[in-house]
Design a protein around this motif. Structure first.
Motif, PDB file in Angstrom:
ATOM      1  N   GLY A 273       0.818  -1.201   0.000  1.00  0.00           N
ATOM      2  CA  GLY A 273       0.000   0.000   0.000  1.00  0.00           C
ATOM      3  C   GLY A 273       0.851   1.248   0.000  1.00  0.00           C
ATOM      4  N   VAL A 274       0.240   2.333   0.470  1.00  0.00           N
ATOM      5  CA  VAL A 274       0.894   3.642   0.497  1.00  0.00           C
ATOM      6  C   VAL A 274       0.866   4.175   1.922  1.00  0.00           C
TER       7      VAL A 274
ATOM      8  N   LYS B 243       5.485  -2.520   1.319  1.00  0.00           N
ATOM      9  CA  LYS B 243       5.222  -3.892   0.863  1.00  0.00           C
ATOM     10  C   LYS B 243       5.943  -4.890   1.752  1.00  0.00           C
ATOM     11  N   MET B 244       5.189  -5.908   2.178  1.00  0.00           N
ATOM     12  CA  MET B 244       5.807  -7.028   2.879  1.00  0.00           C
ATOM     13  C   MET B 244       5.276  -8.332   2.293  1.00  0.00           C
ATOM     14  N   ILE B 245       6.137  -9.342   2.298  1.00  0.00           N
ATOM     15  CA  ILE B 245       5.820 -10.638   1.696  1.00  0.00           C
ATOM     16  C   ILE B 245       6.045 -11.723   2.738  1.00  0.00           C
ATOM     17  N   GLY B 246       5.020 -12.531   2.994  1.00  0.00           N
ATOM     18  CA  GLY B 246       5.119 -13.602   3.977  1.00  0.00           C
ATOM     19  C   GLY B 246       5.073 -14.964   3.329  1.00  0.00           C
ATOM     20  N   ASN B 247       5.785 -15.914   3.918  1.00  0.00           N
ATOM     21  CA  ASN B 247       5.823 -17.281   3.417  1.00  0.00           C
ATOM     22  C   ASN B 247       5.273 -18.234   4.471  1.00  0.00           C
ATOM     23  N   ASN B 248       4.246 -19.002   4.102  1.00  0.00           N
ATOM     24  CA  ASN B 248       3.655 -20.009   4.986  1.00  0.00           C
ATOM     25  C   ASN B 248       3.126 -19.411   6.294  1.00  0.00           C
ATOM     26  N   LEU B 249       2.505 -18.257   6.226  1.00  0.00           N
ATOM     27  CA  LEU B 249       2.019 -17.610   7.454  1.00  0.00           C
ATOM     28  C   LEU B 249       0.648 -18.165   7.851  1.00  0.00           C
ATOM     29  N   PRO B 250       0.497 -18.636   9.101  1.00  0.00           N
ATOM     30  CA  PRO B 250      -0.830 -18.992   9.605  1.00  0.00           C
ATOM     31  C   PRO B 250      -1.723 -17.754   9.669  1.00  0.00           C
ATOM     32  N   ASN B 251      -3.021 -17.957   9.725  1.00  0.00           N
ATOM     33  CA  ASN B 251      -3.957 -16.826   9.742  1.00  0.00           C
ATOM     34  C   ASN B 251      -3.784 -15.951  10.979  1.00  0.00           C
ATOM     35  N   TYR B 252      -3.495 -16.572  12.134  1.00  0.00           N
ATOM     36  CA  TYR B 252      -3.319 -15.753  13.336  1.00  0.00           C
ATOM     37  C   TYR B 252      -2.049 -14.910  13.251  1.00  0.00           C
TER      38      TYR B 252
ATOM     39  N   SER C  81      -2.830   3.893   3.270  1.00  0.00           N
ATOM     40  CA  SER C  81      -3.919   4.061   2.307  1.00  0.00           C
ATOM     41  C   SER C  81      -3.661   3.128   1.119  1.00  0.00           C
ATOM     42  N   SER C  82      -4.655   3.013   0.248  1.00  0.00           N
ATOM     43  CA  SER C  82      -4.542   2.192  -0.976  1.00  0.00           C
ATOM     44  C   SER C  82      -3.946   0.815  -0.681  1.00  0.00           C
ATOM     45  N   LEU C  83      -4.501   0.158   0.335  1.00  0.00           N
ATOM     46  CA  LEU C  83      -3.962  -1.126   0.769  1.00  0.00           C
ATOM     47  C   LEU C  83      -4.490  -2.274  -0.084  1.00  0.00           C
ATOM     48  N   ARG C  84      -3.642  -3.277  -0.224  1.00  0.00           N
ATOM     49  CA  ARG C  84      -3.978  -4.453  -1.031  1.00  0.00           C
ATOM     50  C   ARG C  84      -3.418  -5.694  -0.358  1.00  0.00           C
TER      51      ARG C  84
ATOM     52  N   VAL D 221      -7.866  -8.628  -1.489  1.00  0.00           N
ATOM     53  CA  VAL D 221      -8.739  -7.671  -0.796  1.00  0.00           C
ATOM     54  C   VAL D 221      -8.100  -6.291  -0.957  1.00  0.00           C
ATOM     55  N   LYS D 222      -8.915  -5.294  -1.300  1.00  0.00           N
ATOM     56  CA  LYS D 222      -8.419  -3.928  -1.428  1.00  0.00           C
ATOM     57  C   LYS D 222      -9.250  -3.012  -0.534  1.00  0.00           C
ATOM     58  N   GLY D 223      -8.606  -1.958  -0.035  1.00  0.00           N
ATOM     59  CA  GLY D 223      -9.346  -1.022   0.794  1.00  0.00           C
ATOM     60  C   GLY D 223      -8.514   0.167   1.197  1.00  0.00           C
ATOM     61  N   GLU D 224      -9.186   1.192   1.679  1.00  0.00           N
ATOM     62  CA  GLU D 224      -8.536   2.413   2.133  1.00  0.00           C
ATOM     63  C   GLU D 224      -8.479   2.462   3.657  1.00  0.00           C
ATOM     64  N   GLY D 225      -7.291   2.520   4.214  1.00  0.00           N
ATOM     65  CA  GLY D 225      -7.100   2.786   5.631  1.00  0.00           C
ATOM     66  C   GLY D 225      -8.028   2.036   6.558  1.00  0.00           C
ATOM     67  N   ASP D 226      -8.872   2.785   7.289  1.00  0.00           N
ATOM     68  CA  ASP D 226      -9.765   2.197   8.281  1.00  0.00           C
ATOM     69  C   ASP D 226     -10.664   1.124   7.677  1.00  0.00           C
ATOM     70  N   LYS D 227     -11.147   1.344   6.460  1.00  0.00           N
ATOM     71  CA  LYS D 227     -12.029   0.378   5.809  1.00  0.00           C
ATOM     72  C   LYS D 227     -11.299  -0.943   5.579  1.00  0.00           C
TER      73      LYS D 227
END
Length: 278
Positions: free
Chosen positions: A20-21, A183-192, A225-228, A250-256
Motif C-alpha cells: 500500500g501507500v 510492501k511485505m511478503i510472507g511465506n507459509n504464514l498462519p492466519n493468526y 492508504s490504498s492497501l492491497r 482484498v483492497k481497501g482504504e485505511g480504516d475500511k
C-alpha cells in the motif's frame, strides 16, 4: 505429529503480500548515521537516508525492527512469552538450546525443527533469529512524492548522552503529506500470524507506533492508504490455526481495509499460542 510448515524454509504452501501507500502525518527522519564527533562551533547537517537518485527511503530492515518491537509490546500485553531479539536476548539462547539447534541442523533436520518450534517465540519464528531467516520480508519503502524540510536542534553528545554545549545540528526531515510505498511478503504464514502483522500495522495507522528518529518531538506518525492484500495457496497453516478465507485479493482504504481484515485479527486475538515451552 506437529505441522512445522510455518517455520520451514524448504517449501511454500502459501504466499501472502500486503502492500500500500504510507502518508506522513508528521515529519519523518530516517537518518544516514554519523561517524566520529562533531565540532561544537559548527552547524552539522543531519540528512535523511536517500537512495542513489536522492529519493528518501525507509529501509526494510527498519520496518522489521519497528514491527518486531511493536509486536513485542502487543504480545507482552497478551501475556505471551516473547524475547526482544536484541543482543543475547533471543529464545534459543535464553532456553540454552542454541548449541543443540546448531548441531542438529547438519544431521537431523526434524530434530532441528522440533527444537526451533518448541523453544522460540512468535517473533523469532516470524522475524527470524540467530541462524534462521525470517518468514516475512519487508521491502524498502521509497518516497512516491515528497518534500524535504529542516530545522535547527541542539546536538546530543554521543559520549555523554546529553545536550552538547553550544552545538547545533541542522536536521533534515521529510515533511508531512509526503507518501511512501509499503510492501511485505510472507511465506507459509498462519492466519493468526497474518492477524498479528495486521494488528501491528493498525497500531501504526492509529498513531500508537512512530517510525524513525525524534519521536519525542512528534516525528514519525503515518497512516496507510490504498492497501492491497494478496493471499495465494492454502488458507490454513498448522494444527493450531483457524481457517480464514477471504479469497485471493482484498483492497481497501485505511480504516475500511482494517475493518475488512478483522477475521484475521480476531484469529490472532483468539489464538492460544503453544510456544515456547515452559
Amino acid at each position: 505429529m506437529v505441522d512445522y510448515t510455518f517455520v520451514r524454509k524448504d517449501l511454500t504452501k502459501r504466499q501472502t503480500v500486503i502492500e500500500g501507500v504510507l502518508e506522513l502525518q508528521s515529519p519523518l527522519r530516517i537518518g544516514t548515521g554519523k561517524s566520529g564527533g562533531f565540532d561544537p562551533a559548527s552547524v552539522v547537517r543531519d540528512t535523511v537516508l536517500k537512495d542513489v537518485d536522492g529519493v528518501p527511503v525507509i529501509p526494510g530492515s527498519s520496518w522489521k525492527g519497528v514491527f518486531r518491537s511493536a509486536g513485542e509490546r502487543i504480545l507482552r500485553n497478551k501475556k505471551v512469552t516473547v524475547c526482544s531479539g536484541v543482543g543475547k536476548d533471543y529464545c534459543l539462547n535464553n532456553f540454552r538450546k542454541f548449541n543443540d539447534f546448531q548441531r542438529s541442523i547438519s544431521h537431523n533436520v526434524e530434530e532441528a525443527l522440533k527444537i526451533f518450534w518448541d523453544y522460540t517465540c512468535l517473533n523469532c519464528k516470524l522475524f527470524g533469529t540467530m541462524s534462521v531467516i525470517a518468514a516475512v520480508k519487508f521491502l524498502d519503502s521509497r518516497a512516491l512524492e515528497f518534500k524535504l524540510g529542516s530545522r535547527s536542534m541542539v546536538a546530543i553528545s554521543r559520549t555523554e548522552g546529553a545536550a552538547a554545549r553550544g552545538a547545533l545540528v541542522q536536521v533534515e526531515f521529510v515533511e508531512p503529506g509526503s507518501k511512501f510505498s509499503f510492501k511485505m511478503i510472507g511465506n507459509n504464514l498462519p492466519n493468526y500470524v497474518i492477524g498479528y502483522l495486521l494488528t501491528i500495522m493498525k497500531s501504526i495507522h492509529d498513531g500508537y507506533v512512530q517510525i524513525g528518529g525524534h519521536k519525542t518531538r512528534g516525528f514519525g506518525f503515518m497512516k496507510f492508504s490504498s492497501l492491497r492484500f494478496i493471499d495465494k495457496g492454502e488458507k490454513k497453516i498448522g494444527d493450531e490455526d483457524v481457517k480464514v478465507d477471504m479469497g485471493e485479493e482484498v483492497k481497501g482504504e485505511g480504516d475500511k481495509f482494517f475493518e475488512q481484515m478483522k477475521p484475521f485479527m480476531e484469529a490472532f486475538n483468539n489464538a492460544k499460542i503453544p510456544y515456547p515451552v515452559h
